[in-house]
Scaffold this active site. Sequence first.
Site, short mmCIF file in Angstrom:
data_model
loop_
_atom_site.label_atom_id
_atom_site.label_comp_id
_atom_site.label_asym_id
_atom_site.label_seq_id
_atom_site.Cartn_x
_atom_site.Cartn_y
_atom_site.Cartn_z
N ASP A 65 43.25 24.46 45.14
CA ASP A 65 44.45 25.03 44.52
C ASP A 65 45.55 25.34 45.53
O ASP A 65 45.32 25.30 46.74
CB ASP A 65 44.08 26.29 43.71
CG ASP A 65 43.15 27.23 44.49
OD1 ASP A 65 43.03 27.09 45.72
OD2 ASP A 65 42.55 28.11 43.86
N ASP A 110 37.63 38.79 38.71
CA ASP A 110 37.52 38.59 37.26
C ASP A 110 36.66 37.37 36.90
O ASP A 110 36.67 36.90 35.77
CB ASP A 110 38.91 38.48 36.62
CG ASP A 110 39.72 37.30 37.16
OD1 ASP A 110 39.15 36.47 37.91
OD2 ASP A 110 40.92 37.19 36.82
N HIS A 146 36.89 34.29 38.15
CA HIS A 146 37.52 32.96 38.18
C HIS A 146 37.03 32.11 39.34
O HIS A 146 36.64 32.64 40.38
CB HIS A 146 39.05 33.05 38.16
CG HIS A 146 39.68 33.54 39.43
ND1 HIS A 146 40.44 34.69 39.49
CD2 HIS A 146 39.69 33.04 40.69
CE1 HIS A 146 40.90 34.85 40.72
NE2 HIS A 146 40.44 33.88 41.46
N GLU A 193 41.70 31.17 35.54
CA GLU A 193 41.65 32.56 35.11
C GLU A 193 40.93 32.69 33.77
O GLU A 193 40.73 31.69 33.07
CB GLU A 193 43.09 33.09 34.98
CG GLU A 193 43.86 33.09 36.29
CD GLU A 193 43.41 34.21 37.23
OE1 GLU A 193 42.25 34.64 37.15
OE2 GLU A 193 44.23 34.63 38.07
C1 GLP Z 1 41.80 33.12 45.01
C2 GLP Z 1 41.36 31.66 45.15
C3 GLP Z 1 39.89 31.49 44.79
C4 GLP Z 1 39.06 32.52 45.54
C5 GLP Z 1 39.50 33.91 45.18
C6 GLP Z 1 38.69 34.99 45.84
O1 GLP Z 1 42.02 33.48 43.71
N1 GLP Z 1 42.14 30.80 44.33
O2 GLP Z 1 39.48 30.17 45.12
O3 GLP Z 1 37.70 32.34 45.22
O4 GLP Z 1 40.87 34.03 45.59
O5 GLP Z 1 39.18 35.26 47.11
P1 GLP Z 1 38.45 36.15 48.20
O6 GLP Z 1 37.41 35.26 48.80
O7 GLP Z 1 39.52 36.50 49.17
O8 GLP Z 1 37.87 37.32 47.51
#
Ligand code: GLP
Length: 267
Positions: free
Chosen positions: A67, A136, A138, A143
């Site tokens: 993404d 959440d 995702h 989402e």
């Molecule tokens: C973002 C990314 C996800 C990732 C999430 C959690 O939303 N798009 O791919 O898994 O963050 O991030 P973190 O690892 O910093 O908790």
Amino acid sequence: MEIILKDTYEDLCRAAARMVAKMLNAKPNAVLGLATGSTPIGIYRELIRLHREEGLDFSQVTTFNLDEYVGLGRNHQQSYHRFMQEHLFEHINVPAQNIYIPSGTTDNYEAFCRWYEQRIKECGGIDLQILGIGVDGHIAFNEPGSSLGSRTRIKTLARQTIEDNARFFDKPEDVPVYAITMGVGTILEARRIALVANGKKKAPAIAAAIEGPVTSLCTASALQLHADTTYFLDREAAGDLKMIEYYEWIQAKGPGAPYSTTWRRSV
Ligand code: GLP
């Protein structure tokens, strides 16, 4: 689903990096699906170490990132393009032309999304997809409420995600509201999936993903439909799992050899 429990973040990153290294040793031209966020940073650190110290070779590898924020150019401090350069690509030998990351600044998002999906197919599909998980539930930027069959597209971020990611920006208002993301359907087509999570904050999402119903309200729960997903968790992230003793028991017994006599004797 396989659940690997580790005591520390470093241990789980090492285990996940080993899975990547094993894949590359077996298939040097593997297609890797890569994730951003703070969680995979330790895996990338270990892959860099393996490259420098043990010669892990990425020269034939192709990568597809999950993404990117809409509106952020590739050099923006908080873009996922920049993140990947800093945390991985600058330090290994993956050829620049083999690196694919969704564009946050294309003129035509629809055409770009179609092209991205097409490129994944033309490159033979993703062999191993690394995932983190949002608070959440995702995966990528799918989402709550995302179709479990969704493909690469633009997604509006949830308030929770904007709040969670605000820590990387100067002000919460700077966090983009839209992202371009692989869909849940795209992710489910990866041959192998490794989801990594650590810390207490992730415990409810991990429990919902692994033991809850398959629901678009927790898009990681769709991985229950995938035949080869491994979760790498630390004790805190695994803290809300109801079947934790069973997962520990499986781990203590080692990888299954279901039809071996050893197995029959021990059950
Ligand atoms: C973002 C990314 C996800 C990732 C999430 C959690 O939303 N798009 O791919 O898994 O963050 O991030 P973190 O690892 O910093 O908790």
